[in-house]
Design a protein around this motif. Structure first.
Motif, PDB file in Angstrom:
ATOM      1  N   GLY A   7       0.780  -1.224   0.000  1.00 42.35           N
ATOM      2  CA  GLY A   7       0.000   0.000   0.000  1.00 42.35           C
ATOM      3  C   GLY A   7       0.814   1.277   0.000  1.00 42.35           C
ATOM      4  O   GLY A   7       0.324   2.297   0.471  1.00 42.35           O
ATOM      5  N   ALA A   8       2.020   1.245  -0.502  1.00 38.37           N
ATOM      6  CA  ALA A   8       2.834   2.455  -0.563  1.00 38.37           C
ATOM      7  C   ALA A   8       2.220   3.432  -1.567  1.00 38.37           C
ATOM      8  O   ALA A   8       1.555   3.029  -2.508  1.00 38.37           O
ATOM      9  N   LYS A   9       2.450   4.696  -1.347  1.00 34.95           N
ATOM     10  CA  LYS A   9       1.914   5.730  -2.226  1.00 34.95           C
ATOM     11  C   LYS A   9       3.020   6.284  -3.110  1.00 34.95           C
ATOM     12  O   LYS A   9       4.161   6.413  -2.677  1.00 34.95           O
ATOM     13  N   GLU A  10       2.660   6.635  -4.329  1.00 30.94           N
ATOM     14  CA  GLU A  10       3.611   7.239  -5.270  1.00 30.94           C
ATOM     15  C   GLU A  10       4.032   8.604  -4.738  1.00 30.94           C
ATOM     16  O   GLU A  10       3.196   9.391  -4.307  1.00 30.94           O
ATOM     17  N   ALA A  11       5.338   8.875  -4.777  1.00 29.24           N
ATOM     18  CA  ALA A  11       5.841  10.128  -4.216  1.00 29.24           C
ATOM     19  C   ALA A  11       6.498  11.031  -5.250  1.00 29.24           C
ATOM     20  O   ALA A  11       6.773  12.189  -4.947  1.00 29.24           O
ATOM     21  N   ASP A  12       6.729  10.529  -6.454  1.00 32.08           N
ATOM     22  CA  ASP A  12       7.407  11.319  -7.475  1.00 32.08           C
ATOM     23  C   ASP A  12       6.465  12.412  -7.994  1.00 32.08           C
ATOM     24  O   ASP A  12       5.438  12.112  -8.600  1.00 32.08           O
ATOM     25  N   PRO A  13       6.782  13.686  -7.761  1.00 32.18           N
ATOM     26  CA  PRO A  13       5.852  14.764  -8.161  1.00 32.18           C
ATOM     27  C   PRO A  13       5.640  14.845  -9.669  1.00 32.18           C
ATOM     28  O   PRO A  13       4.535  15.150 -10.119  1.00 32.18           O
ATOM     29  N   HIS A  14       6.673  14.540 -10.441  1.00 33.93           N
ATOM     30  CA  HIS A  14       6.517  14.591 -11.906  1.00 33.93           C
ATOM     31  C   HIS A  14       5.561  13.500 -12.374  1.00 33.93           C
ATOM     32  O   HIS A  14       4.673  13.751 -13.194  1.00 33.93           O
ATOM     33  N   ARG A  15       5.724  12.292 -11.842  1.00 35.05           N
ATOM     34  CA  ARG A  15       4.849  11.184 -12.231  1.00 35.05           C
ATOM     35  C   ARG A  15       3.411  11.468 -11.822  1.00 35.05           C
ATOM     36  O   ARG A  15       2.477  11.214 -12.583  1.00 35.05           O
ATOM     37  N   LEU A  16       3.214  12.031 -10.624  1.00 33.93           N
ATOM     38  CA  LEU A  16       1.858  12.355 -10.168  1.00 33.93           C
ATOM     39  C   LEU A  16       1.221  13.426 -11.051  1.00 33.93           C
ATOM     40  O   LEU A  16       0.030  13.354 -11.363  1.00 33.93           O
ATOM     41  N   ALA A  17       2.010  14.417 -11.462  1.00 37.40           N
ATOM     42  CA  ALA A  17       1.485  15.472 -12.337  1.00 37.40           C
ATOM     43  C   ALA A  17       1.090  14.896 -13.694  1.00 37.40           C
ATOM     44  O   ALA A  17       0.042  15.268 -14.255  1.00 37.40           O
ATOM     45  N   GLN A  18       1.904  13.994 -14.224  1.00 39.53           N
ATOM     46  CA  GLN A  18       1.584  13.374 -15.518  1.00 39.53           C
ATOM     47  C   GLN A  18       0.303  12.543 -15.409  1.00 39.53           C
ATOM     48  O   GLN A  18      -0.543  12.558 -16.303  1.00 39.53           O
ATOM     49  N   ARG A  19       0.166  11.825 -14.312  1.00 35.83           N
ATOM     50  CA  ARG A  19      -1.033  10.998 -14.129  1.00 35.83           C
ATOM     51  C   ARG A  19      -2.277  11.867 -13.989  1.00 35.83           C
ATOM     52  O   ARG A  19      -3.321  11.553 -14.573  1.00 35.83           O
ATOM     53  N   GLN A  27      -3.364  13.009 -17.370  1.00 27.64           N
ATOM     54  CA  GLN A  27      -4.081  11.983 -18.124  1.00 27.64           C
ATOM     55  C   GLN A  27      -5.513  11.839 -17.626  1.00 27.64           C
ATOM     56  O   GLN A  27      -6.436  11.635 -18.425  1.00 27.64           O
ATOM     57  N   LEU A  28      -5.705  11.935 -16.322  1.00 29.36           N
ATOM     58  CA  LEU A  28      -7.066  11.846 -15.787  1.00 29.36           C
ATOM     59  C   LEU A  28      -7.901  13.046 -16.216  1.00 29.36           C
ATOM     60  O   LEU A  28      -9.094  12.905 -16.517  1.00 29.36           O
ATOM     61  N   GLN A  29      -7.294  14.227 -16.267  1.00 32.59           N
ATOM     62  CA  GLN A  29      -8.010  15.422 -16.702  1.00 32.59           C
ATOM     63  C   GLN A  29      -8.491  15.274 -18.145  1.00 32.59           C
ATOM     64  O   GLN A  29      -9.587  15.722 -18.487  1.00 32.59           O
ATOM     65  N   TYR A  30      -7.672  14.653 -18.998  1.00 29.27           N
ATOM     66  CA  TYR A  30      -8.108  14.399 -20.378  1.00 29.27           C
ATOM     67  C   TYR A  30      -9.369  13.532 -20.382  1.00 29.27           C
ATOM     68  O   TYR A  30     -10.290  13.758 -21.161  1.00 29.27           O
ATOM     69  N   GLY A  31      -9.411  12.535 -19.500  1.00 28.08           N
ATOM     70  CA  GLY A  31     -10.586  11.665 -19.422  1.00 28.08           C
ATOM     71  C   GLY A  31     -11.809  12.402 -18.911  1.00 28.08           C
ATOM     72  O   GLY A  31     -12.918  12.206 -19.411  1.00 28.08           O
ATOM     73  N   TYR A  32     -11.619  13.246 -17.905  1.00 27.35           N
ATOM     74  CA  TYR A  32     -12.740  14.009 -17.355  1.00 27.35           C
ATOM     75  C   TYR A  32     -13.283  15.028 -18.354  1.00 27.35           C
ATOM     76  O   TYR A  32     -14.446  15.418 -18.276  1.00 27.35           O
ATOM     77  N   ASN A  33     -12.447  15.454 -19.282  1.00 23.55           N
ATOM     78  CA  ASN A  33     -12.819  16.508 -20.215  1.00 23.55           C
ATOM     79  C   ASN A  33     -13.415  15.963 -21.519  1.00 23.55           C
ATOM     80  O   ASN A  33     -13.425  16.654 -22.518  1.00 23.55           O
TER      81      ASN A  33
END
Length: 111
Positions: free
Chosen positions: A42-54, A57-63
């Motif tokens: 259950g570790a959480k992703e900590a890389d800020p660049h990877r989180l921003a990219q993800r 991608q989610l924003q594209y789906g919401y839009n």
């Protein structure tokens, strides 16, 4: 030739020698297996660049029109396990696994 260094083993032996040792332990800095173990706990992703990219991608789906139609037809209170779930952007996983989840999610939005 003078000054030429002699090989440590004959040429025939070098040709047949294994290029790697499959029983060797991984290098100290090898984090591939560590990331897999971390995601299992259950570790959480900590890389800020990877989180921003993800998030992007989610924003594209919401839009998309598909998401707008889905959100209008199925309110949050009526959503169940059979409905599309937005992938967890904080979950530790490879880029390929993440893109597979996003692809699946976006396809489900249009069904």
């Amino acid at each position: 030739r003078e000054g030429a260094q002699q090989p440590s083993m004959p040429k025939a032996e070098r040709r047949n020698a294994p290029r790697f040792d499959p029983t060797a332990r991984p290098a100290q800095g090898d984090d591939g297996a560590a990331a897999a173990r971390a995601s299992a706990f259950g570790a959480k992703e900590a890389d800020p660049h990877r989180l921003a990219q993800r998030l992007r991608q989610l924003q594209y789906g919401y839009n998309t029109l598909g998401y707008a139609r889905y959100a209008k037809l199925v309110t949050k209170s009526r959503r169940g396990p059979e409905h599309p779930r937005t992938p967890d952007r904080f979950r530790v996983m490879s880029k390929r696994a993440w893109e597979g989840l996003v692809r699946k999610w976006r396809r489900q939005l249009h069904d």
